[in-house]
Structures are given as C-alpha cells and as structure tokens.
Design a protein around this motif. Structure first.
Motif, PDB file in Angstrom:
ATOM      1  N   LEU A  48      52.850  44.883  39.644  1.00  0.00           N
ATOM      2  CA  LEU A  48      51.663  44.257  40.239  1.00  0.00           C
ATOM      3  C   LEU A  48      51.977  43.329  41.403  1.00  0.00           C
ATOM      4  O   LEU A  48      51.080  43.031  42.204  1.00  0.00           O
ATOM      5  CB  LEU A  48      50.890  43.482  39.163  1.00  0.00           C
ATOM      6  N   ILE A  49      53.207  42.869  41.527  1.00  0.00           N
ATOM      7  CA  ILE A  49      53.548  41.958  42.629  1.00  0.00           C
ATOM      8  C   ILE A  49      53.278  42.582  43.997  1.00  0.00           C
ATOM      9  O   ILE A  49      52.576  41.991  44.830  1.00  0.00           O
ATOM     10  CB  ILE A  49      55.013  41.478  42.519  1.00  0.00           C
ATOM     11  N   ILE A  52      49.486  42.884  44.579  1.00  0.00           N
ATOM     12  CA  ILE A  52      48.844  41.615  44.939  1.00  0.00           C
ATOM     13  C   ILE A  52      49.119  41.283  46.406  1.00  0.00           C
ATOM     14  O   ILE A  52      48.217  40.866  47.143  1.00  0.00           O
ATOM     15  CB  ILE A  52      49.350  40.480  44.030  1.00  0.00           C
ATOM     16  N   ILE A  55      47.001  43.534  48.627  1.00  0.00           N
ATOM     17  CA  ILE A  55      45.589  43.119  48.638  1.00  0.00           C
ATOM     18  C   ILE A  55      45.391  41.909  49.532  1.00  0.00           C
ATOM     19  O   ILE A  55      44.444  41.840  50.320  1.00  0.00           O
ATOM     20  CB  ILE A  55      45.108  42.827  47.202  1.00  0.00           C
ATOM     21  N   ARG A  56      46.302  40.951  49.447  1.00  0.00           N
ATOM     22  CA  ARG A  56      46.204  39.748  50.286  1.00  0.00           C
ATOM     23  C   ARG A  56      46.344  40.100  51.755  1.00  0.00           C
ATOM     24  O   ARG A  56      45.586  39.608  52.604  1.00  0.00           O
ATOM     25  CB  ARG A  56      47.284  38.745  49.882  1.00  0.00           C
ATOM     26  N   GLN A  66      38.894  35.540  50.673  1.00  0.00           N
ATOM     27  CA  GLN A  66      39.654  35.672  49.449  1.00  0.00           C
ATOM     28  C   GLN A  66      39.183  34.647  48.417  1.00  0.00           C
ATOM     29  O   GLN A  66      38.828  33.519  48.757  1.00  0.00           O
ATOM     30  CB  GLN A  66      41.149  35.476  49.712  1.00  0.00           C
ATOM     31  N   ASP A 181      41.055  35.484  39.625  1.00  0.00           N
ATOM     32  CA  ASP A 181      41.168  36.858  40.111  1.00  0.00           C
ATOM     33  C   ASP A 181      41.783  37.740  39.022  1.00  0.00           C
ATOM     34  O   ASP A 181      42.798  37.372  38.399  1.00  0.00           O
ATOM     35  CB  ASP A 181      42.042  36.891  41.370  1.00  0.00           C
ATOM     36  N   VAL A 183      43.431  40.718  39.038  1.00  0.00           N
ATOM     37  CA  VAL A 183      44.765  41.295  39.241  1.00  0.00           C
ATOM     38  C   VAL A 183      45.844  40.233  39.054  1.00  0.00           C
ATOM     39  O   VAL A 183      46.878  40.475  38.423  1.00  0.00           O
ATOM     40  CB  VAL A 183      44.875  41.931  40.638  1.00  0.00           C
ATOM     41  N   ILE A 184      45.594  39.035  39.576  1.00  0.00           N
ATOM     42  CA  ILE A 184      46.567  37.954  39.434  1.00  0.00           C
ATOM     43  C   ILE A 184      46.665  37.528  37.968  1.00  0.00           C
ATOM     44  O   ILE A 184      47.760  37.248  37.457  1.00  0.00           O
ATOM     45  CB  ILE A 184      46.182  36.746  40.319  1.00  0.00           C
ATOM     46  N   CYS A 187      48.812  40.052  36.163  1.00  0.00           N
ATOM     47  CA  CYS A 187      50.232  39.848  36.465  1.00  0.00           C
ATOM     48  C   CYS A 187      50.760  38.654  35.680  1.00  0.00           C
ATOM     49  O   CYS A 187      51.861  38.698  35.116  1.00  0.00           O
ATOM     50  CB  CYS A 187      50.418  39.638  37.963  1.00  0.00           C
ATOM     51  N   THR A 232      45.295  46.105  33.849  1.00  0.00           N
ATOM     52  CA  THR A 232      44.691  45.462  35.019  1.00  0.00           C
ATOM     53  C   THR A 232      43.275  45.972  35.242  1.00  0.00           C
ATOM     54  O   THR A 232      42.356  45.192  35.530  1.00  0.00           O
ATOM     55  CB  THR A 232      45.542  45.715  36.273  1.00  0.00           C
TER      56      THR A 232
END
Length: 299
Positions: A48-49, A52, A55-56, A66, A181, A183-184, A187, A232
């Motif tokens: 997932l790192i 993420i 996405i950013r 964001q 968030d 996804v975060i 993770c 996720t």
C-alpha cells in the motif's frame, strides 16, 4: 449510485477473500500460523505504500483537494483495527490446521450475526428487514457450507472466536472510516498487525528458509490480494454503509470460493449448495427493499 458503488467494492472484497482460503490452507503446510500472519500483513502494508504515494501525486498533479489526516484518529484507528485483524487472522489460521475450508468459511462468516448484536451496544439501529436478512443468510450459509452434521472440535472454537474478532473489526472500521482516509488507515492497520505478529512469531519460532521459500506463492496472494487489496477495499467501501449490510455482502466469500472451485478445479455445486447461495443473495436483496405497510384511511 454511491451505495451501489460501495456494495460492488464489498462484493469484490468477498470474491478475493473467497479465493484466499485456499492460499491460507496451503501456507499452513510450510510455516506456523503466526509466521504466516506476520508475513501476509507486512506484505499488505508494503504493497500500500506506493499506492498511497501514487494517490497523493495524482491528487497534487490534478489539484484535487486532499483529505486532512487526523493523526490522533489515524494512530488509534490503526492500533484498534490492527489488533482485531491480527487476532482474527491468527485464530483463523490456527483453526485451519484441523478444520476444512468449507466448515471454516461457514463459521467465519457468522460474523454477520455478531455485527448487529454488538452494534446494538454501540447504539446502532437494527431494522426488522435486516434481522430477517441475517436469519435467511445464515440458513443459506448453513445449506451451502455444511454437508453433514456439525461436530464441534477445538479448531471450530478457534474459528468461532475469529468470527467474533472479525465482527469487532468491521465495527471498528465503521467508526474510524468517518475520521480518516481509508487507504492510509488500511496501511496503518497492517503495520500494527505485522508488528504484533512478529512479536508472537518470536515466541513461537521463526520458519526455516526452505519452508518460507515454498510458502512464497501463498504468502504473495494472501498478502497482496487478500490483505493489501481486499481489506483496503473493505475499509473504503464501508464508509456510509450499514455495518450489518456490509457483513452480509462480505459473507458471500464462501459462495465466491465455490465459484472459483467450479472455474479452476472442475468442481460442481449440488442443489443444496445452489439453494444456499440463492438464499444468501436473497438476503442481500431484502436489505435493499422498502416495505410499505398499507394502512386503511379512515374518513
């Protein structure tokens, strides 16, 4: 339209989990349950790192606003979700040592009963149609998974406790997803779960290199697909959705596991299994129906 998208994501999650039981069972042939859980959660976090970061970068490039990260909720949420995740997955892994996949999937999916029960103590409302849907889904699940009479063993108890753990996991997600968030948070829960798994692995012993290498295919699938992708999607999809309805859709993992068996292992579903699967799908449809009670107007 929003709910339809969330339901679709939950169904995809159930589909991935359905195929993941096989990977878990195969992995147990080579390494211990805590070792398997440690590596799969660590792989989920590492996977997932880059997601993420992408996405950013994408949001910054297209100047999308964001979501502000609430660090307090993120830390507490990651610890709570990670704890229930490692607890549930470990209990399930130990249970799978002696319990067959069909039986384990049936007992695990009983979290759909515990979610509304535990939700009552948290102030969640439960309607008649949801109760009806849970009952129908449980009957369908029994017909689908259990071929003979149930004889409870120690492994069954472990998987049963795992179902309670997953129910708590669903309810914890339902709370924290409104503050951070998805996804975060996912993770974060994986890093927390992998740390706890590593601690337990230190007490139970490290796997030997030869067995770990043999277990790599099962670990990659469970770590990347069942954890990194599916969990996720679960977190993201639970936002704005009734936790009990979410648990009903997620319980379809048993049905989707059988579908994969038909597609890739030339297995055949019996009439009993087809009836059970139909009842489970009917239960989900019931949760979306609006029952109008007609009352005779008095003049």
């Amino acid at each position: 339209m929003f709910e339809l998208r969330q339901y679709l994501l939950l169904f995809i999650t159930a589909t991935i989990w359905g195929s993941g039981f096989v990977a878990q069972k195969l992995g147990m042939s080579y390494i211990s349950p805590f070792a398997f859980t440690f590596f799969r959660t660590l792989l989920g976090a590492l996977f997932l790192i880059p997601v993420i970061l992408f996405i950013r970068s994408y949001n910054q490039k297209h100047k999308y606003k964001q979501r502000t990260v609430n660090k307090r909720y993120l830390v507490i949420g990651s610890i709570c979700c990670g704890f229930f995740l490692i607890l549930s997955e470990s209990l399930q892994q130990f249970g799978l040592v002696t319990v067959d996949v069909n039986k384990a999937s049936f007992i695990t999916s009983l979290y759909m009963i515990f979610v509304p029960i535990l939700g009552i103590f948290l102030g969640h409302k439960i309607t008649f149609k949801v109760i009806l849907a849970v009952i129908i889904s449980c009957i369908g699940l029994y017909l689908f998974c259990i071929k003979d009479e149930i004889a409870f063993e120690r492994g069954d108890l472990l998987v049963f406790l795992c179902a309670i753990g997953f129910a708590c996991h669903i309810l914890v997600i339902a709370y924290f997803i409104n503050h951070v968030d998805g996804v975060i948070l996912s993770c974060g829960q994986f890093f927390c779960a992998s740390f706890l798994g590593f601690v337990m692995m230190c007490f139970t012993g490290f796997p030997i290199a030869e067995n770990l290498i043999k277990c790599i295919p099962a670990l990659l699938y469970a770590g990347i697909m069942s954890n990194g992708v599916a969990y996720t999607l679960q977190i993201v999809a639970q936002k704005g959705i009734n936790p009990t309805v979410a648990s009903l859709i997620l319980s379809l993992e048993s049905v989707m596991g059988a579908v994969f068996g038909i597609l890739f292992l030339n297995e055949v579903m019996t009439e009993r299994e087809l009836l059970g699967a139909a009842l489970m799908f009917l239960a989900i449809i019931i949760t979306q129906l609006k029952f109008n009670v007609l009352r005779k107007k008095t003049v």
